[in-house]
Motif scaffolding. Structure first.
Motif, PDB file in Angstrom:
ATOM      1  N   GLN A   1      14.561  74.126  42.699  1.00 14.64           N
ATOM      2  CA  GLN A   1      14.814  73.085  41.710  1.00 14.64           C
ATOM      3  C   GLN A   1      13.560  72.272  41.381  1.00 14.64           C
ATOM      4  O   GLN A   1      13.598  71.423  40.500  1.00 14.64           O
ATOM      5  CB  GLN A   1      15.912  72.151  42.219  1.00 14.64           C
ATOM      6  N   TYR A   2      12.478  72.544  42.102  1.00 12.98           N
ATOM      7  CA  TYR A   2      11.244  71.780  41.896  1.00 12.98           C
ATOM      8  C   TYR A   2      10.069  72.733  41.798  1.00 12.98           C
ATOM      9  O   TYR A   2      10.105  73.851  42.294  1.00 12.98           O
ATOM     10  CB  TYR A   2      10.994  70.819  43.066  1.00 12.98           C
ATOM     11  N   ILE A   3       9.006  72.250  41.183  1.00 13.02           N
ATOM     12  CA  ILE A   3       7.744  72.963  41.148  1.00 13.02           C
ATOM     13  C   ILE A   3       6.657  71.944  41.482  1.00 13.02           C
ATOM     14  O   ILE A   3       6.731  70.782  41.062  1.00 13.02           O
ATOM     15  CB  ILE A   3       7.485  73.621  39.772  1.00 13.02           C
ATOM     16  N   ALA A   4       5.692  72.357  42.265  1.00 11.38           N
ATOM     17  CA  ALA A   4       4.603  71.455  42.650  1.00 11.38           C
ATOM     18  C   ALA A   4       3.583  71.366  41.511  1.00 11.38           C
ATOM     19  O   ALA A   4       3.170  72.387  40.961  1.00 11.38           O
ATOM     20  CB  ALA A   4       3.927  71.949  43.917  1.00 11.38           C
ATOM     21  N   VAL A   5       3.229  70.151  41.149  1.00 10.49           N
ATOM     22  CA  VAL A   5       2.232  69.927  40.106  1.00 10.49           C
ATOM     23  C   VAL A   5       1.216  68.914  40.620  1.00 10.49           C
ATOM     24  O   VAL A   5       1.525  68.092  41.480  1.00 10.49           O
ATOM     25  CB  VAL A   5       2.861  69.406  38.785  1.00 10.49           C
ATOM     26  N   GLY A   6       0.028  68.986  40.105  1.00 11.92           N
ATOM     27  CA  GLY A   6      -1.005  68.013  40.456  1.00 11.92           C
ATOM     28  C   GLY A   6      -1.043  66.896  39.436  1.00 11.92           C
ATOM     29  O   GLY A   6      -0.880  67.135  38.239  1.00 11.92           O
ATOM     30  N   GLN A   7      -1.221  65.700  39.912  1.00 13.57           N
ATOM     31  CA  GLN A   7      -1.315  64.550  39.019  1.00 13.57           C
ATOM     32  C   GLN A   7      -2.286  63.559  39.626  1.00 13.57           C
ATOM     33  O   GLN A   7      -2.151  63.174  40.786  1.00 13.57           O
ATOM     34  CB  GLN A   7       0.056  63.898  38.847  1.00 13.57           C
ATOM     35  N   ARG A   8      -3.279  63.178  38.866  1.00 18.45           N
ATOM     36  CA  ARG A   8      -4.263  62.223  39.357  1.00 18.45           C
ATOM     37  C   ARG A   8      -3.815  60.807  39.018  1.00 18.45           C
ATOM     38  O   ARG A   8      -3.440  60.500  37.891  1.00 18.45           O
ATOM     39  CB  ARG A   8      -5.631  62.472  38.734  1.00 18.45           C
ATOM     40  N   CYS A   9      -3.863  59.957  40.006  1.00 18.24           N
ATOM     41  CA  CYS A   9      -3.552  58.544  39.811  1.00 18.24           C
ATOM     42  C   CYS A   9      -4.870  57.778  39.864  1.00 18.24           C
ATOM     43  O   CYS A   9      -5.576  57.806  40.881  1.00 18.24           O
ATOM     44  CB  CYS A   9      -2.593  58.054  40.894  1.00 18.24           C
ATOM     45  N   VAL A  10      -5.225  57.114  38.790  1.00 19.27           N
ATOM     46  CA  VAL A  10      -6.484  56.376  38.734  1.00 19.27           C
ATOM     47  C   VAL A  10      -6.485  55.243  39.766  1.00 19.27           C
ATOM     48  O   VAL A  10      -7.506  54.945  40.381  1.00 19.27           O
ATOM     49  CB  VAL A  10      -6.747  55.835  37.311  1.00 19.27           C
ATOM     50  N   GLY A  11      -5.326  54.629  39.992  1.00 16.73           N
ATOM     51  CA  GLY A  11      -5.242  53.570  41.006  1.00 16.73           C
ATOM     52  C   GLY A  11      -5.551  54.096  42.388  1.00 16.73           C
ATOM     53  O   GLY A  11      -6.335  53.503  43.135  1.00 16.73           O
TER      54      GLY A  11
END
Length: 88
Positions: free
Chosen positions: A22-32
């Motif tokens: 039900q999920y897929i791993a994705v990358g996301q950059r958080c500037v904070g």
């Protein structure tokens, strides 16, 4: 429920050929988070011990107000009681 990722064990495909996760791993950059990591690295390079230290984000306006208050208190501590009488 996993406290780190928030999913439940039964939400995942446990070997069934017809079931999709039900999920897929994705990358996301958080500037904070990147800014916090940069500050930690900077402090480490300065030789500051980070054990027990929390690095957080503070809005610029609040930081400026805190700095102004700190400078005001510093200036007030430097004044003697009789200096206030000269202002009257």
């Amino acid at each position: 429920m996993c406290p780190q990722c928030g999913t439940r064990h039964d939400e995942w495909d446990h070997g069934g050929p017809d079931e999709e996760d039900q999920y897929i791993a994705v990358g996301q950059r958080c500037v904070g988070c990147q800014t916090i990591a940069d500050k930690q690295k900077q402090l480490e390079q300065q030789g500051i011990d980070l054990h027990g230290m929390k690095i957080g984000l503070l809005p610029v306006a609040i930081h400026a107000a805190m700095e102004a208050e700190r400078e005001l208190r510093k200036a007030q501590r430097g004044r003697r009681a009789w200096d206030d009488e000269d202002d009257e």
